[in-house]
Design an enzyme around this catalytic site. Structure first.
Site, mmCIF file in Angstrom:
data_model
loop_
_atom_site.group_PDB
_atom_site.id
_atom_site.type_symbol
_atom_site.label_atom_id
_atom_site.label_comp_id
_atom_site.label_asym_id
_atom_site.label_seq_id
_atom_site.Cartn_x
_atom_site.Cartn_y
_atom_site.Cartn_z
ATOM 1 C CG HIS A 159 6.040 -13.637 -17.223
ATOM 2 N ND1 HIS A 159 7.376 -13.960 -17.330
ATOM 3 C CD2 HIS A 159 5.458 -14.634 -16.507
ATOM 4 C CE1 HIS A 159 7.589 -15.112 -16.690
ATOM 5 N NE2 HIS A 159 6.452 -15.536 -16.189
ATOM 6 C CB CYS A 246 13.196 -11.994 -16.170
ATOM 7 S SG CYS A 246 14.278 -11.864 -17.570
HETATM 8 C C1 CIR Z 1 10.581 -19.291 -18.563
HETATM 9 O O1 CIR Z 1 9.887 -19.646 -19.524
HETATM 10 O O2 CIR Z 1 10.174 -19.394 -17.412
HETATM 11 C C2 CIR Z 1 11.945 -18.737 -18.848
HETATM 12 N N1 CIR Z 1 12.518 -19.361 -19.988
HETATM 13 C C3 CIR Z 1 11.891 -17.237 -19.063
HETATM 14 C C4 CIR Z 1 11.423 -16.494 -17.852
HETATM 15 C C5 CIR Z 1 11.489 -15.022 -18.038
HETATM 16 N N2 CIR Z 1 11.036 -14.381 -16.858
HETATM 17 C C6 CIR Z 1 10.580 -13.144 -16.817
HETATM 18 O O3 CIR Z 1 10.508 -12.467 -17.834
HETATM 19 N N3 CIR Z 1 10.183 -12.690 -15.647
#
Ligand code: CIR
Length: 253
Positions: A159, A246
């Site tokens: 991201h 997140c």
């Molecule tokens: C994903 O791949 O969507 C999750 N395992 C990790 C998401 C992390 N989100 C973020 O950093 N905003």
């Protein structure tokens, strides 16, 4: 400030992974780390609203990805990973207490982890999760409220906020391996320590920053830039390719 969080799913080990190898996750430890993370949010003055875990959504703890909240409105996203599209529905009634809600519609995709707001400027990662249609929809929703929305190319990370976050209104923390410095030329740029690849993701609340405990060298750089660091151990959540921004939606109540 309000902070929305969601308890760790018992199925966290089945999370999506893109740039991180799958390694065993200690679920009990993840749950404890998440409790300490919520306590850190409270310590920084947030009123924390914790949603129950979603057993059938391994990544639901990463609540940042399902909504964008600015002072005037909130936008429910349409996450780029199909497995994550059921996560937002239970956030809607809670978020609706504070904001009028908009939504990204198909074929647009957008992950909150790709959206960095600094004042009236909104930067969106052109990632595998957020497409041009999603970015255009976000622009159409936010422009009437006085925000500029700018796509930013990233490479080698999940991201935008894996690669850059804000330390202050005029200062960003950036991983130059994953993003060009040019999009942030108007800012003071603090680079992560080269030995700490994933250290660019910090959660700024007021004049302090929450950061994963495993990045002490970058913490020194942040403190030298005049920002106080609150370190939290999120090692098990990092195995699921998450970090500190997140796990919450933080906004003015
Ligand atoms: C994903 O791949 O969507 C999750 N395992 C990790 C998401 C992390 N989100 C973020 O950093 N905003």
């Amino acid at each position: 400030m309000i902070a929305i969080t969601r308890d760790v799913s018992p199925s966290l080990a089945a999370c999506e992974l893109s740039f991180v190898d799958r390694t065993p996750i200690d679920l009990a430890r993840a749950v404890e780390q998440h409790r300490v993370y919520r306590a850190a949010l409270a310590e920084l003055g947030c009123e924390v609203h914790d949603l129950p875990a979603q057993a059938d959504h391994p990544d639901a703890v990463f609540v940042e990805d399902v909504a964008i909240v600015v002072d005037e409105v909130a936008v429910m996203t349409r996450p780029g990973a199909a497995s994550r599209r059921g996560e937002g529905a239970t956030v809607v009634p809670l978020l609706a207490r504070w904001r009028a809600l908009h939504a990204i519609e198909a074929p647009g995709t957008l992950d909150g982890g790709d959206v960095l707001r600094i004042g009236r400027r909104v930067y969106v990662g052109e990632s595998a999760r957020s497409n041009a249609d999603g970015i255009a929809q976000l622009r159409a929703i936010l422009a009437p409220h006085g925000y500029t929305v700018q796509g930013v190319p990233i490479h080698g990370c999940l991201h935008l906020k894996s690669a850059v976050t804000a330390l202050a209104d005029d200062t960003v923390l950036l991983q130059p391996a994953w993003i060009g410095r040019d999009a942030f030329a108007g800012y003071r740029i603090v680079e992560v320590d080269p030995a700490e690849e994933h250290a660019a993701n910090v959660l700024r609340i007021g004049d302090r920053a929450i950061s994963p405990a495993c990045f002490p060298r970058t913490h020194e750089r942040i403190r030298t830039a005049g920002v106080d660091v609150l370190a939290v151990d999120v090692s098990e959540l990092q195995k699921a390719e998450g970090a500190v921004t997140c796990c919450s939606l933080v906004f003015r109540g």
